[in-house]
Design a protein around this motif. Structure first.
Motif, PDB file in Angstrom:
ATOM      1  N   VAL A  74      38.948  41.087  35.296  1.00  0.00           N
ATOM      2  CA  VAL A  74      38.789  40.739  36.076  1.00  0.00           C
ATOM      3  C   VAL A  74      37.751  41.931  36.956  1.00  0.00           C
ATOM      4  O   VAL A  74      37.956  42.552  36.709  1.00  0.00           O
ATOM      5  N   GLN A  75      36.617  40.969  37.689  1.00  0.00           N
ATOM      6  CA  GLN A  75      35.792  42.422  38.301  1.00  0.00           C
ATOM      7  C   GLN A  75      36.094  42.221  39.682  1.00  0.00           C
ATOM      8  O   GLN A  75      36.399  41.352  40.455  1.00  0.00           O
ATOM      9  N   VAL A  76      36.628  43.245  39.928  1.00  0.00           N
ATOM     10  CA  VAL A  76      37.140  43.614  41.728  1.00  0.00           C
ATOM     11  C   VAL A  76      36.329  44.864  42.221  1.00  0.00           C
ATOM     12  O   VAL A  76      35.642  45.232  42.294  1.00  0.00           O
ATOM     13  N   GLU A  77      36.583  44.558  43.559  1.00  0.00           N
ATOM     14  CA  GLU A  77      35.514  45.199  44.538  1.00  0.00           C
ATOM     15  C   GLU A  77      36.408  46.176  44.728  1.00  0.00           C
ATOM     16  O   GLU A  77      37.628  46.313  45.284  1.00  0.00           O
ATOM     17  N   GLY A  78      35.645  47.998  44.183  1.00  0.00           N
ATOM     18  CA  GLY A  78      36.309  48.918  44.798  1.00  0.00           C
ATOM     19  C   GLY A  78      36.520  49.582  43.087  1.00  0.00           C
ATOM     20  O   GLY A  78      36.545  48.756  41.912  1.00  0.00           O
ATOM     21  N   ILE A  79      37.669  50.452  43.117  1.00  0.00           N
ATOM     22  CA  ILE A  79      37.851  51.087  41.870  1.00  0.00           C
ATOM     23  C   ILE A  79      38.794  51.414  42.005  1.00  0.00           C
ATOM     24  O   ILE A  79      39.590  52.207  42.535  1.00  0.00           O
ATOM     25  N   ALA A  80      39.526  50.660  40.785  1.00  0.00           N
ATOM     26  CA  ALA A  80      40.902  50.100  40.599  1.00  0.00           C
ATOM     27  C   ALA A  80      41.801  52.137  40.096  1.00  0.00           C
ATOM     28  O   ALA A  80      40.747  52.914  39.068  1.00  0.00           O
ATOM     29  N   ALA A  81      42.107  52.082  40.794  1.00  0.00           N
ATOM     30  CA  ALA A  81      42.692  53.439  40.745  1.00  0.00           C
ATOM     31  C   ALA A  81      44.073  53.662  39.884  1.00  0.00           C
ATOM     32  O   ALA A  81      44.907  52.022  39.474  1.00  0.00           O
ATOM     33  N   GLU A 114      25.570  35.740  32.221  1.00  0.00           N
ATOM     34  CA  GLU A 114      24.811  35.732  33.724  1.00  0.00           C
ATOM     35  C   GLU A 114      26.171  34.881  33.811  1.00  0.00           C
ATOM     36  O   GLU A 114      26.220  33.747  33.906  1.00  0.00           O
ATOM     37  N   ARG A 115      26.466  34.571  35.519  1.00  0.00           N
ATOM     38  CA  ARG A 115      27.199  33.634  36.327  1.00  0.00           C
ATOM     39  C   ARG A 115      26.439  33.409  37.254  1.00  0.00           C
ATOM     40  O   ARG A 115      25.529  33.958  37.818  1.00  0.00           O
ATOM     41  N   ASP A 116      26.013  32.164  36.956  1.00  0.00           N
ATOM     42  CA  ASP A 116      25.479  31.451  38.180  1.00  0.00           C
ATOM     43  C   ASP A 116      26.319  30.260  39.017  1.00  0.00           C
ATOM     44  O   ASP A 116      27.417  29.470  38.585  1.00  0.00           O
ATOM     45  N   PRO A 117      26.525  30.750  40.524  1.00  0.00           N
ATOM     46  CA  PRO A 117      25.397  31.882  40.771  1.00  0.00           C
ATOM     47  C   PRO A 117      26.164  33.124  40.688  1.00  0.00           C
ATOM     48  O   PRO A 117      27.264  33.477  40.714  1.00  0.00           O
ATOM     49  N   PRO A 118      24.701  34.394  41.020  1.00  0.00           N
ATOM     50  CA  PRO A 118      25.457  35.652  40.427  1.00  0.00           C
ATOM     51  C   PRO A 118      27.044  35.773  41.748  1.00  0.00           C
ATOM     52  O   PRO A 118      26.570  35.370  42.527  1.00  0.00           O
ATOM     53  N   ILE A 119      27.536  36.924  41.293  1.00  0.00           N
ATOM     54  CA  ILE A 119      28.225  37.067  42.565  1.00  0.00           C
ATOM     55  C   ILE A 119      27.620  38.141  43.577  1.00  0.00           C
ATOM     56  O   ILE A 119      26.541  38.231  43.422  1.00  0.00           O
ATOM     57  N   THR A 153      39.307  40.278  43.807  1.00  0.00           N
ATOM     58  CA  THR A 153      38.755  39.300  42.719  1.00  0.00           C
ATOM     59  C   THR A 153      36.628  39.168  43.850  1.00  0.00           C
ATOM     60  O   THR A 153      36.879  38.564  43.695  1.00  0.00           O
ATOM     61  N   LEU A 154      36.174  39.462  42.785  1.00  0.00           N
ATOM     62  CA  LEU A 154      35.041  39.196  43.133  1.00  0.00           C
ATOM     63  C   LEU A 154      34.452  37.680  42.364  1.00  0.00           C
ATOM     64  O   LEU A 154      33.614  36.872  41.872  1.00  0.00           O
ATOM     65  N   ARG A 155      35.177  38.380  40.317  1.00  0.00           N
ATOM     66  CA  ARG A 155      35.193  37.372  39.325  1.00  0.00           C
ATOM     67  C   ARG A 155      35.892  37.421  38.191  1.00  0.00           C
ATOM     68  O   ARG A 155      36.703  38.405  38.832  1.00  0.00           O
ATOM     69  N   LEU A 156      36.413  36.283  37.739  1.00  0.00           N
ATOM     70  CA  LEU A 156      38.023  35.992  37.327  1.00  0.00           C
ATOM     71  C   LEU A 156      37.031  34.974  35.981  1.00  0.00           C
ATOM     72  O   LEU A 156      37.299  33.957  35.705  1.00  0.00           O
ATOM     73  N   VAL A 157      37.262  35.816  34.281  1.00  0.00           N
ATOM     74  CA  VAL A 157      36.639  35.199  33.736  1.00  0.00           C
ATOM     75  C   VAL A 157      38.255  34.904  32.963  1.00  0.00           C
ATOM     76  O   VAL A 157      39.055  36.574  32.204  1.00  0.00           O
ATOM     77  N   ARG A 158      38.983  34.234  32.408  1.00  0.00           N
ATOM     78  CA  ARG A 158      40.195  34.006  30.969  1.00  0.00           C
ATOM     79  C   ARG A 158      39.215  33.771  30.054  1.00  0.00           C
ATOM     80  O   ARG A 158      38.794  33.498  29.390  1.00  0.00           O
ATOM     81  N   TRP A 159      39.535  35.369  29.145  1.00  0.00           N
ATOM     82  CA  TRP A 159      39.440  35.053  27.770  1.00  0.00           C
ATOM     83  C   TRP A 159      40.157  34.974  27.326  1.00  0.00           C
ATOM     84  O   TRP A 159      39.739  34.554  25.714  1.00  0.00           O
TER      85      TRP A 159
END
Length: 180
Positions: A74-81, A114-119, A153-159
């Protein structure tokens, strides 16, 4: 039969779309008859989807009572503390009730396509990546959990789902796997 599909962003997690403006569906990527999704993955999420023709296997994968782990990058907005990650590990209370405790850790940006469209990227707002593993599957749960701790969440990839992973599987591609 069990099929692992790397569902691209923007693809409906079903085989048909009866809307006035048809969107891409699983049928655009998988030409195998008689298989059905074992669980869902939102149109704006990408990554591993499992498809099967075995009703029992489908239920075992998709039904939350079996508590099959699902891992997301999960790409998130902000730095995960650490406090935010600890809250995810303890479980979050959402509008539909508390979640089960999750596995959550900050990770380096993964090597992904790369995601299409990019985040959307905002120069004034940093982002970071989390590996989040849950054992339930509520509607948009991962997005709601990260938002609840202040990390939209900016980008979510189920791995990964249970023992099956996306490893080596490009977006839009699928392969057959052994049910375990």
């Amino acid at each position: 039969m069990l099929i692992l599909l790397n569902k691209p962003f923007g693809v409906l997690p079903q085989f048909t779309d009866n809307s006035a403006n048809p969107r891409p569906t699983l049928a655009d990527y998988v030409d195998v008859k008689g298989v059905y999704p074992a669980g869902r993955l939102d149109m704006d999420s990408e990554g591993l989807m499992l498809l099967t023709d075995d009703g029992r296997l489908q239920a075992k994968i998709a039904d939350p009572k079996h508590k099959m782990e699902k891992t997301y990058l999960v790409q998130v907005e902000g730095i995960a503390a650490e406090e935010q990650l600890a809250a995810l590990r303890q479980g979050i209370t959402l509008k539909d009730g508390p979640t089960r405790p999750a596995k959550a850790e900050g990770i380096a940006p993964p090597s992904l396509w790369e995601r299409d469209p990019p985040i959307r990227v905002r120069k004034s707002v940093p982002d970071s990546w989390i590996r989040l593993t849950i054992r339930e599957g509520r509607n948009r749960q991962v997005r709601r959990m990260t938002a609840a701790v202040g990390l939209p969440t900016l980008r979510l990839v189920r791995w990964q789902v249970g023992p099956w992973t996306l490893d080596g599987l490009e977006p839009g591609r699928w392969r057959e796997a052994r049910p375990r």
